[in-house]
Scaffold this motif. Structure first.
Motif, PDB file in Angstrom:
ATOM      1  N   GLY A  53       0.947  -1.322  -0.053  1.00  0.00           N
ATOM      2  CA  GLY A  53       0.156  -0.233   0.148  1.00  0.00           C
ATOM      3  C   GLY A  53       0.861   1.235  -0.033  1.00  0.00           C
ATOM      4  O   GLY A  53       0.495   2.187  -0.780  1.00  0.00           O
ATOM      5  N   LEU A  54       1.922   1.268   0.792  1.00  0.00           N
ATOM      6  CA  LEU A  54       2.665   2.363   1.069  1.00  0.00           C
ATOM      7  C   LEU A  54       3.600   2.687  -0.552  1.00  0.00           C
ATOM      8  O   LEU A  54       3.572   3.738  -0.937  1.00  0.00           O
ATOM      9  CB  LEU A  54       3.883   2.286   1.976  1.00  0.00           C
TER      10      LEU A  54
ATOM     11  N   ARG B 174       3.210   5.820  -2.759  1.00  0.00           N
ATOM     12  CA  ARG B 174       4.672   6.705  -3.349  1.00  0.00           C
ATOM     13  C   ARG B 174       4.353   6.736  -4.874  1.00  0.00           C
ATOM     14  O   ARG B 174       4.722   7.644  -5.393  1.00  0.00           O
ATOM     15  CB  ARG B 174       5.690   5.900  -2.830  1.00  0.00           C
ATOM     16  N   SER B 175       3.976   5.461  -5.391  1.00  0.00           N
ATOM     17  CA  SER B 175       3.974   5.617  -6.996  1.00  0.00           C
ATOM     18  C   SER B 175       2.912   6.455  -7.503  1.00  0.00           C
ATOM     19  O   SER B 175       3.286   7.294  -8.474  1.00  0.00           O
ATOM     20  CB  SER B 175       3.414   4.153  -7.420  1.00  0.00           C
ATOM     21  N   VAL B 176       1.557   6.526  -7.029  1.00  0.00           N
ATOM     22  CA  VAL B 176       0.711   7.551  -7.201  1.00  0.00           C
ATOM     23  C   VAL B 176       1.232   9.163  -6.932  1.00  0.00           C
ATOM     24  O   VAL B 176       1.091   9.787  -7.959  1.00  0.00           O
ATOM     25  CB  VAL B 176      -0.566   7.211  -6.552  1.00  0.00           C
TER      26      VAL B 176
ATOM     27  N   SER C 236       1.910  12.109  -9.674  1.00  0.00           N
ATOM     28  CA  SER C 236       0.772  13.190  -9.684  1.00  0.00           C
ATOM     29  C   SER C 236       1.518  14.464 -10.266  1.00  0.00           C
ATOM     30  O   SER C 236       2.708  14.576 -10.607  1.00  0.00           O
ATOM     31  CB  SER C 236       0.501  13.360  -8.388  1.00  0.00           C
ATOM     32  N   ASP C 237       0.673  15.388 -10.508  1.00  0.00           N
ATOM     33  CA  ASP C 237       1.139  16.774 -11.085  1.00  0.00           C
ATOM     34  C   ASP C 237       2.249  17.428 -10.042  1.00  0.00           C
ATOM     35  O   ASP C 237       2.796  18.302 -10.510  1.00  0.00           O
ATOM     36  CB  ASP C 237      -0.164  17.629 -11.129  1.00  0.00           C
ATOM     37  N   GLU C 238       1.904  17.212  -8.750  1.00  0.00           N
ATOM     38  CA  GLU C 238       2.853  17.767  -7.906  1.00  0.00           C
ATOM     39  C   GLU C 238       4.282  17.043  -7.641  1.00  0.00           C
ATOM     40  O   GLU C 238       4.960  17.403  -6.768  1.00  0.00           O
ATOM     41  CB  GLU C 238       2.033  17.642  -6.387  1.00  0.00           C
ATOM     42  N   ALA C 239       4.467  15.991  -8.609  1.00  0.00           N
ATOM     43  CA  ALA C 239       5.842  15.349  -8.355  1.00  0.00           C
ATOM     44  C   ALA C 239       6.949  16.117  -8.484  1.00  0.00           C
ATOM     45  O   ALA C 239       7.963  15.717  -8.227  1.00  0.00           O
ATOM     46  CB  ALA C 239       5.556  14.013  -9.189  1.00  0.00           C
ATOM     47  N   SER C 240       6.874  17.297  -9.325  1.00  0.00           N
ATOM     48  CA  SER C 240       8.019  17.944  -9.607  1.00  0.00           C
ATOM     49  C   SER C 240       8.201  18.810  -8.393  1.00  0.00           C
ATOM     50  O   SER C 240       9.202  19.626  -8.255  1.00  0.00           O
ATOM     51  CB  SER C 240       7.942  18.791 -10.837  1.00  0.00           C
ATOM     52  N   ASP C 241       7.236  18.945  -7.449  1.00  0.00           N
ATOM     53  CA  ASP C 241       7.445  19.765  -6.225  1.00  0.00           C
ATOM     54  C   ASP C 241       8.476  19.153  -5.365  1.00  0.00           C
ATOM     55  O   ASP C 241       8.639  18.192  -5.056  1.00  0.00           O
ATOM     56  CB  ASP C 241       5.977  20.011  -5.570  1.00  0.00           C
ATOM     57  N   PRO C 242       9.280  20.148  -4.932  1.00  0.00           N
ATOM     58  CA  PRO C 242      10.626  19.769  -4.294  1.00  0.00           C
ATOM     59  C   PRO C 242       9.936  19.197  -2.973  1.00  0.00           C
ATOM     60  O   PRO C 242      10.561  18.337  -2.256  1.00  0.00           O
ATOM     61  CB  PRO C 242      11.349  21.129  -3.935  1.00  0.00           C
TER      62      PRO C 242
ATOM     63  N   THR D 225       7.272  17.531  -2.227  1.00  0.00           N
ATOM     64  CA  THR D 225       6.691  16.448  -2.316  1.00  0.00           C
ATOM     65  C   THR D 225       7.550  15.252  -2.514  1.00  0.00           C
ATOM     66  O   THR D 225       7.759  14.084  -2.145  1.00  0.00           O
ATOM     67  CB  THR D 225       5.602  16.340  -3.776  1.00  0.00           C
ATOM     68  N   MET D 226       8.671  15.570  -3.527  1.00  0.00           N
ATOM     69  CA  MET D 226       9.743  14.604  -3.687  1.00  0.00           C
ATOM     70  C   MET D 226      10.428  14.371  -2.358  1.00  0.00           C
ATOM     71  O   MET D 226      10.749  13.246  -2.190  1.00  0.00           O
ATOM     72  CB  MET D 226      10.828  15.217  -4.750  1.00  0.00           C
TER      73      MET D 226
END
Length: 166
Positions: A49-50, A54-56, A60-66, A68-69
């Motif tokens: 589940g984790l 993490r994959s989702v 996501s659109d926010e994946a490039s957000d520092p 979030t990373m």
């Protein structure tokens, strides 16, 4: 996320080489004993589940957000999460659950305890000075009838980076 960051930051100053480990198996058994009990909401998220979360989040659109990373990096060492909300439980069941959790945590050092007018939170875990990790973090808010367990390890370096971003 902020509460988790504060809890792990507190672990930096509160370590003991001989500290007893959080009894993960015992806590999970206590929680399992209250499955299906009226007023208990239990959420368990395991490795799969984790990984999916993490994959989702990574797609996501926010994946490039520092931030979030950095949060995704911080989550790498987490094996499972157990959340119990027993706010709607009867007084009897609530007291029984709280007593059992307190008993399970009685030999574990409190990393931090914080209180305000209405409630307090006790944060348990084991800080390893050599690796800079906190292992098995437990947040217990008895007055609000909530328990949050983050089993695995959290890197203090990753947590500090995330905290500095906020």
């Amino acid at each position: 996320m902020l509460l988790l960051s504060i809890a792990v930051l507190a672990a930096c100053t509160c370590y003991d080489a001989e500290a007893r480990q959080v009894p993960e198996r015992r806590i999970v058994n206590i929680v399992n004993g209250f499955r299906g009990t009226d007023g208990f909401e239990i959420v368990k998220i395991g490795k799969v589940g984790l990984w999916a979360l993490r994959s989702v989040a990574g797609m996501s659109d926010e994946a490039s957000d520092p931030e979030t990373m950095q949060a995704l990096k911080m989550m790498k060492g987490i094996d499972r999460v157990v959340i119990v909300d027993y706010e709607e439980a009867s007084e009897r069941e609530s007291d029984m659950f709280s007593r059992r959790i307190r008993s399970a945590l009685s030999s574990v050092d409190i990393l931090m305890s914080a209180a305000d007018d209405d409630s307090s939170v006790d944060i348990y875990g084991t800080y390893d000075e050599k690796s800079g990790n906190v292992k098995n973090l437990v947040l217990f808010v008895q007055e609000d009838r909530a328990l949050v367990c983050v089993f695995g390890r959290l890197s203090m370096n990753e947590v500090m980076k995330l905290a500095n971003m906020n």
